[in-house]
Enzyme design. Structure first.
Site, PDB file in Angstrom:
ATOM      1  NE  ARG A  64      -3.093   8.379  -4.032  1.00 38.75           N
ATOM      2  CZ  ARG A  64      -2.491   8.029  -4.761  1.00 38.75           C
ATOM      3  NH1 ARG A  64      -2.383   7.108  -5.908  1.00 38.75           N
ATOM      4  NH2 ARG A  64      -1.404   8.851  -4.707  1.00 38.75           N
ATOM      5  NE  ARG A  72      -3.097  -3.734  -8.519  1.00 38.93           N
ATOM      6  CZ  ARG A  72      -2.662  -3.716  -9.941  1.00 38.93           C
ATOM      7  NH1 ARG A  72      -2.014  -3.860  -9.960  1.00 38.93           N
ATOM      8  NH2 ARG A  72      -3.339  -2.640 -10.774  1.00 38.93           N
ATOM      9  CG  HIS A  73      -6.682  -0.221  -6.008  1.00 38.09           C
ATOM     10  ND1 HIS A  73      -6.718  -1.690  -6.524  1.00 38.09           N
ATOM     11  CD2 HIS A  73      -6.181   0.634  -6.644  1.00 38.09           C
ATOM     12  CE1 HIS A  73      -6.322  -0.950  -7.971  1.00 38.09           C
ATOM     13  NE2 HIS A  73      -5.793   0.319  -7.380  1.00 38.09           N
ATOM     14  CD  GLU A 215       1.286   1.187 -10.197  1.00 37.88           C
ATOM     15  OE1 GLU A 215       2.237   1.795  -9.304  1.00 37.88           O
ATOM     16  OE2 GLU A 215       0.170   0.493 -10.512  1.00 37.88           O
ATOM     17  NE  ARG A 266      -0.707  -1.218  -5.065  1.00 40.84           N
ATOM     18  CZ  ARG A 266      -1.231  -0.567  -6.335  1.00 40.84           C
ATOM     19  NH1 ARG A 266      -0.697  -0.228  -7.124  1.00 40.84           N
ATOM     20  NH2 ARG A 266      -2.403  -0.182  -5.782  1.00 40.84           N
TER      21      ARG A 266
END
Length: 292
Positions: A64, A72-73, A215, A266
């Site tokens: 990505r 969190r990325h 999420e 995650r």
């Protein structure tokens, strides 16, 4: 998953166009034509469903190109993707995903107690609490729970990070669980290939799963009818000429199906309540780190 009749597949990571739309892809030149690294095996796992494999999954790298510096990325992570046919209602897929993750959480605790203890010594965390069966909440019910607690959330708009965390706290207090699912998101919060709710087209047959109020995956029933799929793309202002392979794949006959994709780093982050996802990756890749 193999015990539940899933077939493991391995899909290309060098592809000709973005997997999920948008511009967050890593581009490169593939001989004399443009290529990019796969954001997701979305098209390929759906093609497998169309090809007669009722249940498929893949564990592999996902890329990505998000210039995101959050905790969190990651720009490269290990994805667990699954897709499955269902017979009567997309809740069949929700319930399978829920039971799969409950199985995963229980086995992490039982099989990896030593590793969890090592992490807990360095980064103390509260035990992850998971209700079984998994708590399942309609999006509109979640909005009402937020409103009752004094939070403003439009039922036709996606949750923000703030309202996600707030709802997680509310759910934990009410149901004593760190893990739950939210379904029936508004159409504005979902991509064009998401099936609309047949009873109210302002909403969709979609879902998110949450750990500790954040999420971990978004999923949905996919539109399997090529005419409907093309119309939804047009309604969303997309150029259908760039979606030809995806739409044409459905023309060979596609059963009702749904799926999801998880970033495994995650899941580790939230299970162990680590402050930063980079601590869940051996060689993390973010916008500033390409080596070693």
């Amino acid at each position: 998953m193999l015990m539940n009749d899933f077939v493991e597949i391995h899909t290309p990571k060098m592809i000709g166009g973005s997997s999920e739309g948008g511009a967050n892809v890593f581009h490169f030149k593939y001989f004399d034509q443009p290529g990019c690294l796969a954001q997701s095996p979305q098209l390929y796992k759906q093609m497998a469903i169309c090809g007669g494999f009722p249940r498929v999954f893949e564990i592999g790298p996902v890329f990505r190109a998000e210039n995101s510096k959050t905790n969190r990325h990651l720009c490269e992570f290990t994805g667990l993707d699954m897709e499955m046919e269902f017979k009567n209602h997309y809740f069949e897929v929700l319930d399978y995903i829920g039971s799969m993750l409950v199985f995963l959480f229980k086995n992490i605790k039982e099989r990896h107690a030593k590793e969890l203890s090592v992490i807990n010594d360095q980064y103390p965390f509260e035990d992850f609490v998971c209700a079984d069966p998994v708590v399942k909440i309609n999006f509109r019910e979640g909005v009402k729970m937020l409103a009752d607690a004094g939070y403003k959330q439009d039922e036709l708009e996606d949750l923000s990070t703030e309202t996600e965390k707030a709802l997680g706290r509310i759910v934990k207090e009410k149901y004593n669980t760190d893990f739950y699912m939210l379904y029936g998101y508004p159409v504005s919060a979902r991509p064009f290939y998401t099936m609309l709710d047949p009873k109210d087209n302002r909403f969709t047959n979609s879902y998110d799963f949450f750990m500790r109020g954040e999420e971990i995956t978004s999923g949905a029933q996919r539109i399997h009818d090529p005419v409907m799929l093309e119309q939804r793309a047009k309604d969303c202002g997309l150029d259908v000429n760039t979606l030809g392979e995806y739409i044409n794949a459905m023309k060979y006959g596609a059963p009702c199906h749904a799926g999801a994709g998880f970033g495994l780093e995650r899941i580790v982050k939230f299970y162990c309540n680590l402050h930063n996802i980079r601590k869940a990756s051996l060689f993390p890749r973010d916008p500033q780190r390409l080596a070693p």
